[in-house]
Design a protein around this motif. Sequence first.
Motif, PDB file in Angstrom:
ATOM      1  N   PRO A 117       0.667  -1.225  -0.101  1.00  0.00           N
ATOM      2  CA  PRO A 117       0.019   0.040   0.035  1.00  0.00           C
ATOM      3  C   PRO A 117       0.781   1.124  -0.041  1.00  0.00           C
ATOM      4  O   PRO A 117       2.145   1.291   0.339  1.00  0.00           O
ATOM      5  CB  PRO A 117      -0.795  -0.075   1.285  1.00  0.00           C
ATOM      6  CG  PRO A 117       0.245  -0.669   2.033  1.00  0.00           C
ATOM      7  CD  PRO A 117       0.682  -1.853   1.345  1.00  0.00           C
ATOM      8  N   TYR A 118       0.242   2.444  -0.248  1.00  0.00           N
ATOM      9  CA  TYR A 118       0.979   3.708  -0.062  1.00  0.00           C
ATOM     10  C   TYR A 118       1.531   3.663   1.130  1.00  0.00           C
ATOM     11  O   TYR A 118       2.754   4.472   1.424  1.00  0.00           O
ATOM     12  CB  TYR A 118      -0.285   4.728  -0.601  1.00  0.00           C
ATOM     13  CG  TYR A 118       0.420   6.064  -0.480  1.00  0.00           C
ATOM     14  CD1 TYR A 118       1.155   6.562  -1.555  1.00  0.00           C
ATOM     15  CD2 TYR A 118       0.090   7.101   0.437  1.00  0.00           C
ATOM     16  CE1 TYR A 118       1.657   7.746  -1.574  1.00  0.00           C
ATOM     17  CE2 TYR A 118       0.785   8.350   0.486  1.00  0.00           C
ATOM     18  CZ  TYR A 118       1.411   8.705  -0.564  1.00  0.00           C
ATOM     19  OH  TYR A 118       1.937   9.984  -0.423  1.00  0.00           O
ATOM     20  N   HIS A 133      -4.885   9.372   2.886  1.00  0.00           N
ATOM     21  CA  HIS A 133      -6.030   9.454   1.851  1.00  0.00           C
ATOM     22  C   HIS A 133      -5.749   9.905   0.837  1.00  0.00           C
ATOM     23  O   HIS A 133      -4.984  11.307   0.955  1.00  0.00           O
ATOM     24  CB  HIS A 133      -7.203  10.103   2.817  1.00  0.00           C
ATOM     25  CG  HIS A 133      -8.517   9.944   1.829  1.00  0.00           C
ATOM     26  ND1 HIS A 133      -8.871  10.989   0.967  1.00  0.00           N
ATOM     27  CD2 HIS A 133      -8.981   8.755   1.587  1.00  0.00           C
ATOM     28  CE1 HIS A 133      -9.850  10.530   0.128  1.00  0.00           C
ATOM     29  NE2 HIS A 133     -10.073   9.386   0.544  1.00  0.00           N
ATOM     30  N   THR A 136      -8.480   8.539  -5.690  1.00  0.00           N
ATOM     31  CA  THR A 136      -8.463   7.279  -6.951  1.00  0.00           C
ATOM     32  C   THR A 136      -7.331   7.517  -7.777  1.00  0.00           C
ATOM     33  O   THR A 136      -6.244   6.557  -8.046  1.00  0.00           O
ATOM     34  CB  THR A 136      -9.555   7.241  -7.546  1.00  0.00           C
ATOM     35  OG1 THR A 136     -10.771   6.613  -6.649  1.00  0.00           O
ATOM     36  CG2 THR A 136      -9.588   6.060  -8.496  1.00  0.00           C
ATOM     37  N   GLU A 138      -4.824   9.739  -7.585  1.00  0.00           N
ATOM     38  CA  GLU A 138      -3.496   9.698  -6.835  1.00  0.00           C
ATOM     39  C   GLU A 138      -3.082   8.302  -6.594  1.00  0.00           C
ATOM     40  O   GLU A 138      -1.608   7.964  -6.793  1.00  0.00           O
ATOM     41  CB  GLU A 138      -3.710  10.557  -5.597  1.00  0.00           C
ATOM     42  CG  GLU A 138      -3.714  12.178  -5.965  1.00  0.00           C
ATOM     43  CD  GLU A 138      -4.300  13.029  -5.033  1.00  0.00           C
ATOM     44  OE1 GLU A 138      -3.772  14.331  -5.005  1.00  0.00           O
ATOM     45  OE2 GLU A 138      -4.765  12.429  -4.098  1.00  0.00           O
ATOM     46  N   TYR A 139      -4.103   7.623  -6.003  1.00  0.00           N
ATOM     47  CA  TYR A 139      -3.596   6.168  -5.721  1.00  0.00           C
ATOM     48  C   TYR A 139      -3.045   5.579  -6.892  1.00  0.00           C
ATOM     49  O   TYR A 139      -1.936   4.680  -7.209  1.00  0.00           O
ATOM     50  CB  TYR A 139      -4.735   5.200  -5.238  1.00  0.00           C
ATOM     51  CG  TYR A 139      -5.149   5.656  -3.903  1.00  0.00           C
ATOM     52  CD1 TYR A 139      -3.916   5.568  -2.878  1.00  0.00           C
ATOM     53  CD2 TYR A 139      -6.369   5.827  -3.323  1.00  0.00           C
ATOM     54  CE1 TYR A 139      -4.424   5.887  -1.405  1.00  0.00           C
ATOM     55  CE2 TYR A 139      -6.669   5.990  -1.933  1.00  0.00           C
ATOM     56  CZ  TYR A 139      -5.768   5.833  -1.276  1.00  0.00           C
ATOM     57  OH  TYR A 139      -6.020   6.084   0.310  1.00  0.00           O
ATOM     58  N   GLN A 140      -3.692   5.494  -7.924  1.00  0.00           N
ATOM     59  CA  GLN A 140      -3.569   5.081  -9.297  1.00  0.00           C
ATOM     60  C   GLN A 140      -2.104   5.467  -9.950  1.00  0.00           C
ATOM     61  O   GLN A 140      -1.388   4.766 -10.564  1.00  0.00           O
ATOM     62  CB  GLN A 140      -4.500   5.003 -10.392  1.00  0.00           C
ATOM     63  CG  GLN A 140      -5.741   4.124  -9.833  1.00  0.00           C
ATOM     64  CD  GLN A 140      -7.044   4.335 -10.872  1.00  0.00           C
ATOM     65  OE1 GLN A 140      -6.735   5.003 -11.847  1.00  0.00           O
ATOM     66  NE2 GLN A 140      -7.864   3.270 -10.792  1.00  0.00           N
ATOM     67  N   HIS A 143       0.685   3.721  -8.069  1.00  0.00           N
ATOM     68  CA  HIS A 143       0.826   2.222  -8.281  1.00  0.00           C
ATOM     69  C   HIS A 143       0.951   1.873  -9.753  1.00  0.00           C
ATOM     70  O   HIS A 143       1.605   0.854 -10.030  1.00  0.00           O
ATOM     71  CB  HIS A 143      -0.383   1.583  -7.555  1.00  0.00           C
ATOM     72  CG  HIS A 143      -0.629   1.564  -6.177  1.00  0.00           C
ATOM     73  ND1 HIS A 143       0.117   0.658  -5.484  1.00  0.00           N
ATOM     74  CD2 HIS A 143      -1.416   1.997  -5.489  1.00  0.00           C
ATOM     75  CE1 HIS A 143      -0.414   1.000  -4.133  1.00  0.00           C
ATOM     76  NE2 HIS A 143      -1.348   1.773  -4.129  1.00  0.00           N
ATOM     77  N   GLN A 163      -3.098  -4.426   2.952  1.00  0.00           N
ATOM     78  CA  GLN A 163      -3.810  -3.095   2.808  1.00  0.00           C
ATOM     79  C   GLN A 163      -4.764  -2.714   3.855  1.00  0.00           C
ATOM     80  O   GLN A 163      -5.600  -3.499   4.373  1.00  0.00           O
ATOM     81  CB  GLN A 163      -4.742  -3.605   1.298  1.00  0.00           C
ATOM     82  CG  GLN A 163      -3.934  -3.900   0.159  1.00  0.00           C
ATOM     83  CD  GLN A 163      -3.504  -2.901  -0.372  1.00  0.00           C
ATOM     84  OE1 GLN A 163      -3.760  -1.689  -0.591  1.00  0.00           O
ATOM     85  NE2 GLN A 163      -2.248  -2.961  -1.090  1.00  0.00           N
ATOM     86  N   GLU A 168      -8.178   2.436  -1.347  1.00  0.00           N
ATOM     87  CA  GLU A 168      -7.014   2.110  -2.238  1.00  0.00           C
ATOM     88  C   GLU A 168      -7.150   1.003  -2.896  1.00  0.00           C
ATOM     89  O   GLU A 168      -6.641   0.833  -3.984  1.00  0.00           O
ATOM     90  CB  GLU A 168      -5.817   2.125  -1.323  1.00  0.00           C
ATOM     91  CG  GLU A 168      -4.520   1.949  -1.951  1.00  0.00           C
ATOM     92  CD  GLU A 168      -3.249   2.271  -0.984  1.00  0.00           C
ATOM     93  OE1 GLU A 168      -2.055   2.396  -1.570  1.00  0.00           O
ATOM     94  OE2 GLU A 168      -3.329   2.258   0.258  1.00  0.00           O
ATOM     95  N   GLU A 172      -6.561   0.144  -6.942  1.00  0.00           N
ATOM     96  CA  GLU A 172      -5.584  -0.628  -7.325  1.00  0.00           C
ATOM     97  C   GLU A 172      -6.326  -1.795  -8.693  1.00  0.00           C
ATOM     98  O   GLU A 172      -5.943  -2.211  -9.494  1.00  0.00           O
ATOM     99  CB  GLU A 172      -4.896  -1.575  -6.610  1.00  0.00           C
ATOM    100  CG  GLU A 172      -3.883  -0.464  -5.382  1.00  0.00           C
ATOM    101  CD  GLU A 172      -3.039  -1.401  -4.439  1.00  0.00           C
ATOM    102  OE1 GLU A 172      -2.484  -2.095  -4.610  1.00  0.00           O
ATOM    103  OE2 GLU A 172      -3.794  -1.212  -3.323  1.00  0.00           O
TER     104      GLU A 172
END
Length: 310
Positions: A117-118, A133, A136, A138-140, A143, A163, A168, A172
């Motif tokens: 995870p981040y 937090h 979406t 930014e998470y992508q 990753h 996770q 998140e 992913e």
Amino acid sequence: MIKITEELTKPLLIDGAMSTALEQLGADTNNPLWTASVLAHQPALVKEVHQAYFKVGARLAITDTYQANVPAFINNGYSERQAHQLIRRAVILAKEARDEYQQATGTYNYVAGALGPYGAYLANGSEYTGDYHLSTAEYQQFHRPRLTDILSVGVDVLAIETQPRLDEVLAELDLVKKLAPGTLCYVSFSLKDHTSLPDGTSLSVAARTVAKYSNVFAIGVNCIPLEEVTAAIETIRTVTDKPVIAYPNSSAIYDPQTKTWRYPRGHRRLTSYLPQWFTAGLTIIGGCCTTTPQDIAEIHEYLKGGDKDA
């Protein structure tokens, strides 16, 4: 080649900790990159760890990419090009160990590309608290580079592991669906307690939600204390028929400041819990932080019908 899903009619054994095994071989992982630092300085040790787990019966190796991500490498003095090379190296090392084992034994084992995870990138223990937090997108964005590198080398499955946040995980899974829709994944959560994720989402809701993805072949938990595994398995089994995966730590307590573990009093061996875990519905079993090839060897013996009273 047999697909991993075809083997899940009986328990499947995965490996144990990369960090503990590396430390036993003399590697220094006490740094922000953790085990990923060994990819640059002592890559042969990473391959040796994979080989050790295969030799004691593990059928699935998790790549040393949990904390290997482009921003982390750049923050620690590597170029972007070097970061990508090291991520791909981690996958290559696992596949080389697997292929050499197959040549020697005739057994085809599996490689799972690890997506930590981040919170692992933050290197402050937040993979156990979920105290962050992102959107979406930014998470992508975070990753995508690592996932692209893993997919470029090729793995049997992806391990979306440790996770703490459902949002998140969904980001992913949607990214995998976009980049490689046919790639099998398992999702493994860290927990606040046996009923909820660190972000406050109930484990039952999280498991039910990710089970809707057709390429998610197993759902479970990892790096949680041994004592919490049975209830977690039971919770997951109430909302999905998909195989349950669990690879707990050895109940040692982690200090994110010193990056060390200590054992509580009355500590029991992992194998002593296996009967209740399999009764609860566990299918895929292994170990996480502070477990070793010896632990995996003991599980292997149990699965062969060895010491049931271990």
